[in-house]
Design an enzyme around this catalytic site. Structure first.
Site, PDB file in Angstrom:
ATOM      1  N   GLY A  46       0.822  -1.207   0.000  1.00 44.07           N
ATOM      2  CA  GLY A  46       0.000   0.000   0.000  1.00 44.07           C
ATOM      3  C   GLY A  46       0.849   1.246   0.000  1.00 44.07           C
ATOM      4  N   GLU A  66       4.925  -2.467  -5.746  1.00 42.30           N
ATOM      5  CA  GLU A  66       5.571  -3.092  -4.593  1.00 42.30           C
ATOM      6  C   GLU A  66       5.710  -4.604  -4.706  1.00 42.30           C
ATOM      7  OE1 GLU A  66       4.830  -0.018  -0.921  1.00 42.30           O
ATOM      8  OE2 GLU A  66       3.555  -1.792  -1.031  1.00 42.30           O
ATOM      9  N   PRO A  83      -6.924   7.767  15.050  1.00 47.81           N
ATOM     10  CA  PRO A  83      -5.987   8.898  15.024  1.00 47.81           C
ATOM     11  C   PRO A  83      -4.527   8.513  15.187  1.00 47.81           C
ATOM     12  CG  PRO A  83      -7.914   9.433  16.344  1.00 47.81           C
ATOM     13  CD  PRO A  83      -8.022   7.970  16.014  1.00 47.81           C
ATOM     14  N   GLU A 115      11.225  -6.820   0.385  1.00 54.95           N
ATOM     15  CA  GLU A 115      10.888  -8.180  -0.010  1.00 54.95           C
ATOM     16  C   GLU A 115       9.380  -8.272  -0.208  1.00 54.95           C
ATOM     17  OE1 GLU A 115      12.457 -11.423   2.412  1.00 54.95           O
ATOM     18  OE2 GLU A 115      13.865 -10.018   3.330  1.00 54.95           O
TER      19      GLU A 115
END
Length: 229
Positions: A46, A66, A83, A115
């Site tokens: 992400g 990624e 938060p 990795e």
């Protein structure tokens, strides 16, 4: 006319839970972070959303950058906005989950991932951020949806045996299924096309191969058909 407001605003990220399946277990794709925070810790793929892209486009871009994979099936899971979830500041993450056939995807790490590897969902290392919560949420969603949508077929090869099909459901649902009742219910839906082919290169008696009829399912779905196990 554009407007800007002088007050703190949160940043926006996407995180992706990608499931795969092998002969042993249900798998999840993880990347080892190459940068702080949590450098060297395993995490879900992400990253931050660009100003000129949609949320799903951002999720797909991050997976490609990624881990080098392009899933066919992907859907939005949940928004995580505690938060203190990110030590970099106020960061809200929109999570996605995807299903892939492991044989179609050879993962390789790139950009800020050191990795990339598949782990059993039942034996994952300690994860960065709140990714353990995101993974648990995605797993529960998968266990629920696989019973009333045929998305589990995304995890199987195009041609499969009834034993492979049953094992897939058992691994996701984490319980054994009665062989006779399971096959009777699936075959009664008339969504499995029996092929004039059997398994190859197996030590036991070769089983018949089947294929899921996606086109027929779409037609039945439009007519109000409910896929339910």
């Amino acid at each position: 006319m554009s407007y800007t407001y002088d007050y703190p605003r949160p940043s926006l990220t996407v995180d992706c839970v990608v499931f795969g399946l092998d002969d042993e277990d249900l798998k999840v794709l993880l990347i080892k972070r190459g940068v702080e925070p949590f450098q060297g810790r395993w995490a879900l793929p992400g990253g931050f959303v660009h100003m000129d892209e949609s949320l799903e486009d951002a999720a797909r871009r991050e997976l490609q950058e990624e881990a080098g994979i392009r899933p066919n099936l992907m859907e939005q899971l949940y928004t995580f906005g505690a938060p203190e979830r990110d030590p970099r500041g106020r960061v809200v993450s929109v999570a996605y989950f995807a299903l892939v056939k492991l044989s179609d995807h050879r993962v390789h790490a790139a950009t800020d991932a050191r990795e990339a590897a598949w782990f059993s969902v039942y034996d994952v290392p300690r994860l960065a951020f709140d990714h353990a919560d995101i993974l648990a949420t995605a797993h529960q969603r998968l266990k629920g949806k696989v019973r009333y949508q045929p998305l589990g077929f995304e995890l199987l090869p195009p041609k499969f045996t009834l034993t492979q099909l049953q094992r897939m459901y058992e691994k996701i649902l984490e319980r054994e299924l009665d062989k006779r009742n399971f096959r009777k219910k699936l075959l009664a839906m008339e969504l499995l096309e029996e092929l004039d082919e059997v398994e190859q290169d197996v030590s036991h008696r070769a089983a018949r191969l089947y294929r899921f009829d996606h086109k027929k399912y779409k037609q039945l779905e439009k007519a109000g058909f409910n896929f339910e196990l």
